[in-house]
Write an enzyme that holds these catalytic residues in place. Sequence first.
Site, PDB file in Angstrom:
ATOM      1  N   CYS A  23       0.870  -1.185   0.000  1.00  0.00           N
ATOM      2  CA  CYS A  23       0.000   0.000   0.000  1.00  0.00           C
ATOM      3  C   CYS A  23       0.906   1.234   0.000  1.00  0.00           C
ATOM      4  O   CYS A  23       2.112   1.109  -0.217  1.00  0.00           O
ATOM      5  CB  CYS A  23      -0.965  -0.016   1.182  1.00  0.00           C
ATOM      6  SG  CYS A  23      -0.155   0.027   2.793  1.00  0.00           S
ATOM      7  N   ASN A  26       2.461   1.525   4.158  1.00  0.00           N
ATOM      8  CA  ASN A  26       2.770   0.276   4.872  1.00  0.00           C
ATOM      9  C   ASN A  26       2.531   0.386   6.388  1.00  0.00           C
ATOM     10  O   ASN A  26       3.212  -0.259   7.188  1.00  0.00           O
ATOM     11  CB  ASN A  26       4.220  -0.190   4.589  1.00  0.00           C
ATOM     12  CG  ASN A  26       4.508  -1.630   5.020  1.00  0.00           C
ATOM     13  OD1 ASN A  26       5.631  -1.946   5.426  1.00  0.00           O
ATOM     14  ND2 ASN A  26       3.553  -2.517   4.934  1.00  0.00           N
ATOM     15  N   CYS A  28      -1.118   0.932   7.347  1.00  0.00           N
ATOM     16  CA  CYS A  28      -2.550   0.643   7.540  1.00  0.00           C
ATOM     17  C   CYS A  28      -2.970  -0.601   6.752  1.00  0.00           C
ATOM     18  O   CYS A  28      -3.098  -1.687   7.308  1.00  0.00           O
ATOM     19  CB  CYS A  28      -3.414   1.840   7.139  1.00  0.00           C
ATOM     20  SG  CYS A  28      -3.127   3.326   8.145  1.00  0.00           S
ATOM     21  N   ARG A  29      -3.201  -0.449   5.446  1.00  0.00           N
ATOM     22  CA  ARG A  29      -3.837  -1.517   4.677  1.00  0.00           C
ATOM     23  C   ARG A  29      -2.975  -2.761   4.483  1.00  0.00           C
ATOM     24  O   ARG A  29      -3.436  -3.884   4.711  1.00  0.00           O
ATOM     25  CB  ARG A  29      -4.279  -0.972   3.307  1.00  0.00           C
ATOM     26  CG  ARG A  29      -5.368   0.065   3.401  1.00  0.00           C
ATOM     27  CD  ARG A  29      -5.552   0.820   2.115  1.00  0.00           C
ATOM     28  NE  ARG A  29      -4.406   1.667   1.816  1.00  0.00           N
ATOM     29  CZ  ARG A  29      -4.241   2.356   0.706  1.00  0.00           C
ATOM     30  NH1 ARG A  29      -5.158   2.265  -0.253  1.00  0.00           N
ATOM     31  NH2 ARG A  29      -3.178   3.116   0.535  1.00  0.00           N
ATOM     32  N   SER A  30      -1.708  -2.581   4.032  1.00  0.00           N
ATOM     33  CA  SER A  30      -0.938  -3.793   3.707  1.00  0.00           C
ATOM     34  C   SER A  30      -0.495  -4.581   4.946  1.00  0.00           C
ATOM     35  O   SER A  30      -0.511  -5.823   4.895  1.00  0.00           O
ATOM     36  CB  SER A  30       0.229  -3.491   2.765  1.00  0.00           C
ATOM     37  OG  SER A  30       1.152  -2.597   3.323  1.00  0.00           O
ATOM     38  N   ASP A 142      -8.011   3.996   1.235  1.00  0.00           N
ATOM     39  CA  ASP A 142      -7.020   4.461   2.211  1.00  0.00           C
ATOM     40  C   ASP A 142      -7.756   5.016   3.445  1.00  0.00           C
ATOM     41  O   ASP A 142      -8.533   5.961   3.328  1.00  0.00           O
ATOM     42  CB  ASP A 142      -6.192   5.568   1.527  1.00  0.00           C
ATOM     43  CG  ASP A 142      -5.048   6.051   2.393  1.00  0.00           C
ATOM     44  OD1 ASP A 142      -5.030   5.725   3.596  1.00  0.00           O
ATOM     45  OD2 ASP A 142      -4.180   6.763   1.854  1.00  0.00           O
TER      46      ASP A 142
HETATM   47  P1  4NP Z   1      -1.624   2.949   4.031  1.00  0.00           P
HETATM   48  O1  4NP Z   1      -2.190   4.361   4.587  1.00  0.00           O
HETATM   49  O2  4NP Z   1      -1.143   3.204   2.622  1.00  0.00           O
HETATM   50  O3  4NP Z   1      -2.826   2.063   4.064  1.00  0.00           O
HETATM   51  O4  4NP Z   1      -0.511   2.525   4.978  1.00  0.00           O
HETATM   52  C1  4NP Z   1      -1.405   5.515   4.555  1.00  0.00           C
HETATM   53  C2  4NP Z   1      -0.505   5.745   5.576  1.00  0.00           C
HETATM   54  C3  4NP Z   1       0.266   6.890   5.573  1.00  0.00           C
HETATM   55  C4  4NP Z   1       0.137   7.790   4.539  1.00  0.00           C
HETATM   56  C5  4NP Z   1      -0.747   7.549   3.504  1.00  0.00           C
HETATM   57  C6  4NP Z   1      -1.516   6.397   3.513  1.00  0.00           C
HETATM   58  N1  4NP Z   1       0.893   8.976   4.553  1.00  0.00           N
HETATM   59  O5  4NP Z   1       0.725   9.816   3.657  1.00  0.00           O
HETATM   60  O6  4NP Z   1       1.740   9.171   5.456  1.00  0.00           O
END
Ligand code: 4NP
Length: 171
Positions: A23, A26, A28-30, A142
């Site tokens: 994702c 790294n 939240c989702r993955s 997201d």
């Molecule tokens: P993820 O969520 O891609 O599911 O881990 C996010 C976590 C952090 C950010 C964006 C999405 N960020 O911009 O810091």
Amino acid sequence: MKLTDQNLRDLYHKGKVSILFVCLGNICRSPAAETILRDIVAQAGDADRWVIDSAGIGNWHVGQRADHRMRVHAIRRGLDITHRARQVCADDFSRFDIIIGMDSSNIDDLRDIAPSADALDRILHINRWMGNVASRYDYIPDPYYEGAEGFELVLDLLTDALHNLHHTITH
Ligand code: 4NP
């Protein structure tokens, strides 16, 4: 050539399937996807047939535990997310049979860094397993700027998709 369901079944029945979930951050989702699939294979009793990891497109959170909100929502379902964030790298395209992105932006970014044509074939969209007609989603949204419902939605969608993935590959 893109990997077919039969290609994936062959990998499983001949030995092991290695999967990298990717994702943006790294956190939240993955890492949630990684933890949910580990739980599914543990319950199915075939954990020795899988190598499961996750990584992010960006490097902002490298070394950090998953987002606190993601961990709280997961632990309520008995899922302990222990992963520490890392950035996806060129080596991942030879270490993993399949690299699964959570949305079309992840897929575009993965295509940009894929080191070879063979590497491109290993990139798959999670929506391949999101077959539930009742779902309004064909990607994992997201949750970073969302409230509690966003995190619950991620866990619901991933649980459904990863049961489908496990079923498709093992049958
Ligand atoms: P993820 O969520 O891609 O599911 O881990 C996010 C976590 C952090 C950010 C964006 C999405 N960020 O911009 O810091």
